[in-house]
Design a protein around this motif. Structure first.
Motif, short mmCIF file in Angstrom:
data_model
loop_
_atom_site.label_atom_id
_atom_site.label_comp_id
_atom_site.label_asym_id
_atom_site.label_seq_id
_atom_site.Cartn_x
_atom_site.Cartn_y
_atom_site.Cartn_z
N GLU A 70 0.80 -1.24 0.00
CA GLU A 70 0.00 0.00 0.00
C GLU A 70 0.83 1.28 0.00
O GLU A 70 0.29 2.38 0.16
N VAL A 71 2.12 1.17 -0.17
CA VAL A 71 2.99 2.35 -0.28
C VAL A 71 2.96 2.84 -1.74
O VAL A 71 3.08 2.03 -2.66
N PRO A 72 2.81 4.14 -1.97
CA PRO A 72 2.86 4.64 -3.35
C PRO A 72 4.27 4.51 -3.93
O PRO A 72 5.23 5.05 -3.37
N ILE A 73 4.37 3.78 -5.03
CA ILE A 73 5.67 3.50 -5.66
C ILE A 73 5.67 4.04 -7.08
O ILE A 73 4.71 3.89 -7.83
N ILE A 74 6.76 4.69 -7.44
CA ILE A 74 6.96 5.21 -8.80
C ILE A 74 8.28 4.68 -9.32
O ILE A 74 9.31 4.79 -8.64
N ARG A 75 8.24 4.08 -10.49
CA ARG A 75 9.45 3.57 -11.13
C ARG A 75 9.88 4.56 -12.22
O ARG A 75 9.04 4.98 -13.03
N VAL A 76 11.13 4.91 -12.23
CA VAL A 76 11.62 5.91 -13.19
C VAL A 76 12.85 5.38 -13.92
O VAL A 76 13.73 4.78 -13.30
N MET A 77 12.88 5.62 -15.23
CA MET A 77 14.07 5.31 -16.03
C MET A 77 14.63 6.63 -16.56
O MET A 77 14.17 7.17 -17.56
N PRO A 78 15.60 7.22 -15.85
CA PRO A 78 16.28 8.41 -16.38
C PRO A 78 17.45 7.97 -17.25
O PRO A 78 17.88 6.82 -17.17
N ASN A 79 17.96 8.86 -18.07
CA ASN A 79 19.19 8.51 -18.80
C ASN A 79 20.34 9.41 -18.36
O ASN A 79 20.14 10.38 -17.61
N THR A 80 21.54 9.09 -18.78
CA THR A 80 22.72 9.75 -18.22
C THR A 80 22.81 11.25 -18.47
O THR A 80 23.44 11.95 -17.66
N PRO A 81 22.21 11.82 -19.53
CA PRO A 81 22.30 13.27 -19.68
C PRO A 81 21.61 14.08 -18.58
O PRO A 81 21.68 15.31 -18.59
N VAL A 82 20.96 13.42 -17.60
CA VAL A 82 20.48 14.17 -16.44
C VAL A 82 21.66 14.84 -15.74
O VAL A 82 21.49 15.84 -15.04
N ALA A 83 22.86 14.29 -15.94
CA ALA A 83 24.06 14.86 -15.31
C ALA A 83 24.33 16.28 -15.78
O ALA A 83 24.99 17.06 -15.08
N VAL A 84 23.85 16.64 -16.98
CA VAL A 84 24.05 17.99 -17.51
C VAL A 84 22.71 18.71 -17.70
O VAL A 84 22.61 19.69 -18.43
N GLY A 85 21.66 18.21 -17.03
CA GLY A 85 20.36 18.87 -17.07
C GLY A 85 19.59 18.69 -18.36
O GLY A 85 18.62 19.40 -18.60
N GLU A 86 19.99 17.71 -19.17
CA GLU A 86 19.31 17.49 -20.45
C GLU A 86 18.88 16.04 -20.62
O GLU A 86 18.89 15.48 -21.71
N GLY A 87 18.48 15.42 -19.52
CA GLY A 87 18.05 14.03 -19.58
C GLY A 87 16.60 13.90 -20.00
O GLY A 87 15.87 14.87 -20.18
N ILE A 88 16.18 12.66 -20.16
CA ILE A 88 14.77 12.34 -20.34
C ILE A 88 14.46 11.22 -19.38
O ILE A 88 15.20 10.22 -19.31
N SER A 89 13.42 11.38 -18.60
CA SER A 89 13.05 10.40 -17.58
C SER A 89 11.64 9.91 -17.85
O SER A 89 10.71 10.71 -18.02
N ALA A 90 11.47 8.59 -17.89
CA ALA A 90 10.15 7.99 -18.07
C ALA A 90 9.66 7.46 -16.73
O ALA A 90 10.37 6.71 -16.06
N MET A 91 8.44 7.85 -16.34
CA MET A 91 7.87 7.44 -15.07
C MET A 91 6.73 6.46 -15.29
O MET A 91 5.89 6.67 -16.17
#
Length: 270
Positions: free
Chosen positions: A113-134
């Motif tokens: 019953e805990v709210p869980i979110i799975r996210v797949m970010p990619n490595t360009p998050v390191a420079v603020g230009e990633g894309i993350s799928a939730m």
């Protein structure tokens, strides 16, 4: 939406660091609202000195102090992490996992019953230009997921997908930076081959791909239409595009995404 929220990270590696840098740069939270756990004391000291955030070697302390908990650990250790924290996680805590291949059902089996979110970010998050799928778990409503989306928007863009799309996301955007690096490297080699200095070639190749990507994102035009805009009849560009088609570059990229997607599915079954 993150006002008065305490944010915890279990795992203080590169992904956690990128997210922390992003949310602090966007001023979504204050350093006093963040706490990080890691097994490495040296890593904790670095994060504390870099961001002026709280750190702890005790993962259970993160649960006690946090409203939103990010599981930023490797997939092979997440089972042990969950076993350690599960008895303490209240139903009001949002749990966000970035562990590749670890399903929501696997997490939910230990975090009832805990709210869980799975996210797949990619490595360009390191420079603020990633894309993350939730992908949202059963108990993660839009109101619950919105603050999490805000966090990942601070390091790029965010899309919400069904969990059964996560392997395809991994094959395309998760592995995609590697494909782009191969293209940049090949274009830079080509520049050297036709007489340009190496560093100039790398700059030209990287900026060209970045600019092309930005045109797609900002114009919302189909990539084929943008390609046609730069492809004059009988000109240099169509000569180059013709060679790409002859050599099967388009098919190779499609096959690469398919192969990476299938590999992600295989890993997820373990």
């Amino acid at each position: 939406m993150l006002i008065n929220k305490q944010i915890g990270f279990i795992g203080g590696g590169a992904m956690a660091e990128s997210i922390i840098r992003g949310i602090l740069h966007a001023e979504l939270v204050m350093p006093s609202q963040i706490m990080v756990n890691d097994i490495s004391c040296e890593r904790l000291a670095y994060l504390n000195s870099t961001f002026a955030i709280a750190t702890t070697p005790d993962s259970q302390e993160i649960i006690k102090q946090s409203d939103i908990v990010f599981l930023t650990v490797k997939p092979q250790v997440i089972a042990n992490v969950i076993d350690t924290i599960a008895p303490l996680v209240p139903k009001t805590t949002i749990v966000v996992s970035v562990a590749a291949g670890v399903t929501i059902a696997t997490l939910q089996s230990k975090l009832a019953e805990v709210p869980i979110i799975r996210v797949m970010p990619n490595t360009p998050v390191a420079v603020g230009e990633g894309i993350s799928a939730m992908a949202l778990g059963k108990y993660a409503t839009k109101a619950i997921s919105d603050p999490v989306a805000e966090v990942f928007a601070s390091v790029g863009r965010v899309v919400t997908v069904s969990e059964d799309s996560m392997d395809a996301v991994t094959g395309l955007s998760g592995s995609g930076p590697a494909y782009a690096f191969v293209l940049i490297d090949a274009l830079a080699d080509a520049g050297v081959r036709v007489g340009l200095p190496r560093q100039t070639s790398i700059l030209l190749a990287a900026q060209t791909l970045m600019g092309a990507a930005k045109m797609v994102l900002e114009t919302n035009e189909h990539p084929a239409k943008l390609r046609d805009m730069v492809t004059s009849p009988g000109g240099t560009t169509i000569a180059g595009v013709h060679v790409l088609e002859q050599k099967g570059v388009r098919a190779a990229l499609i096959d690469a995404v398919v192969a990476a997607t299938e590999r992600s599915r295989e890993m997820g079954k373990r």
